[in-house]
Design a protein around this motif. Structure first.
Motif, short mmCIF file in Angstrom:
data_model
loop_
_atom_site.label_atom_id
_atom_site.label_comp_id
_atom_site.label_asym_id
_atom_site.label_seq_id
_atom_site.Cartn_x
_atom_site.Cartn_y
_atom_site.Cartn_z
N MET A 40 0.83 -1.21 0.00
CA MET A 40 0.00 0.00 0.00
C MET A 40 0.86 1.26 0.00
SD MET A 40 -3.10 -0.87 -0.28
CE MET A 40 -3.97 0.60 0.20
N SER A 41 1.94 1.25 0.75
CA SER A 41 2.80 2.44 0.77
C SER A 41 3.51 2.62 -0.58
CB SER A 41 3.81 2.36 1.90
OG SER A 41 4.71 1.30 1.70
N GLU A 42 3.86 1.51 -1.23
CA GLU A 42 4.45 1.62 -2.56
C GLU A 42 3.44 2.19 -3.55
OE1 GLU A 42 5.85 -2.20 -3.70
OE2 GLU A 42 7.46 -2.23 -2.21
N ALA A 43 2.20 1.75 -3.46
CA ALA A 43 1.17 2.25 -4.37
C ALA A 43 0.85 3.71 -4.08
CB ALA A 43 -0.09 1.40 -4.25
N ALA A 44 0.96 4.13 -2.83
CA ALA A 44 0.64 5.51 -2.47
C ALA A 44 1.74 6.47 -2.92
CB ALA A 44 0.43 5.63 -0.97
N GLU A 45 2.94 5.97 -3.14
CA GLU A 45 4.04 6.84 -3.56
C GLU A 45 3.97 7.21 -5.04
OE1 GLU A 45 7.52 4.69 -2.45
OE2 GLU A 45 7.25 5.09 -0.32
N ILE A 46 3.16 6.50 -5.80
CA ILE A 46 3.04 6.79 -7.23
C ILE A 46 2.28 8.11 -7.40
CG2 ILE A 46 2.06 6.02 -9.41
CD1 ILE A 46 2.32 3.15 -8.36
N GLU A 47 2.89 9.02 -8.14
CA GLU A 47 2.28 10.33 -8.35
C GLU A 47 1.28 10.26 -9.50
OE1 GLU A 47 2.64 13.19 -6.66
OE2 GLU A 47 3.92 12.14 -5.24
N PRO A 48 0.08 10.75 -9.29
CA PRO A 48 -0.91 10.76 -10.38
C PRO A 48 -0.57 11.82 -11.43
CG PRO A 48 -1.82 11.81 -8.44
CD PRO A 48 -0.48 11.26 -8.04
#
Length: 62
Positions: A40-48
């Motif tokens: 989840m933290s890896e997915a949250a670091e992706i910038e939209p």
């Protein structure tokens, strides 16, 4: 007297077995929770990318 010893031994063994099973299950739950938290933290670091107006951002887990 031997019946009392046998009963106490059975109680002690039952408690020991339940303790071991509880320990294994809690360890497995902790590891899986940490794994999910890492993903989840890896997915949250992706910038939209908001360069296009009206675009929809969808986050997916790997």
């Amino acid at each position: 007297m031997s019946e009392v010893k046998g009963t106490l031994l059975a109680i002690v063994l039952a408690v020991a077995v339940f303790g071991v099973v509880f320990g294994i299950i809690s360890l497995a739950m902790k590891q899986s929770a940490e794994s999910v938290a890492g993903r989840m933290s890896e997915a949250a670091e992706i910038e939209p990318d908001f360069s296009n107006s009206g675009s929809v951002v969808v986050y997916t887990l790997p």
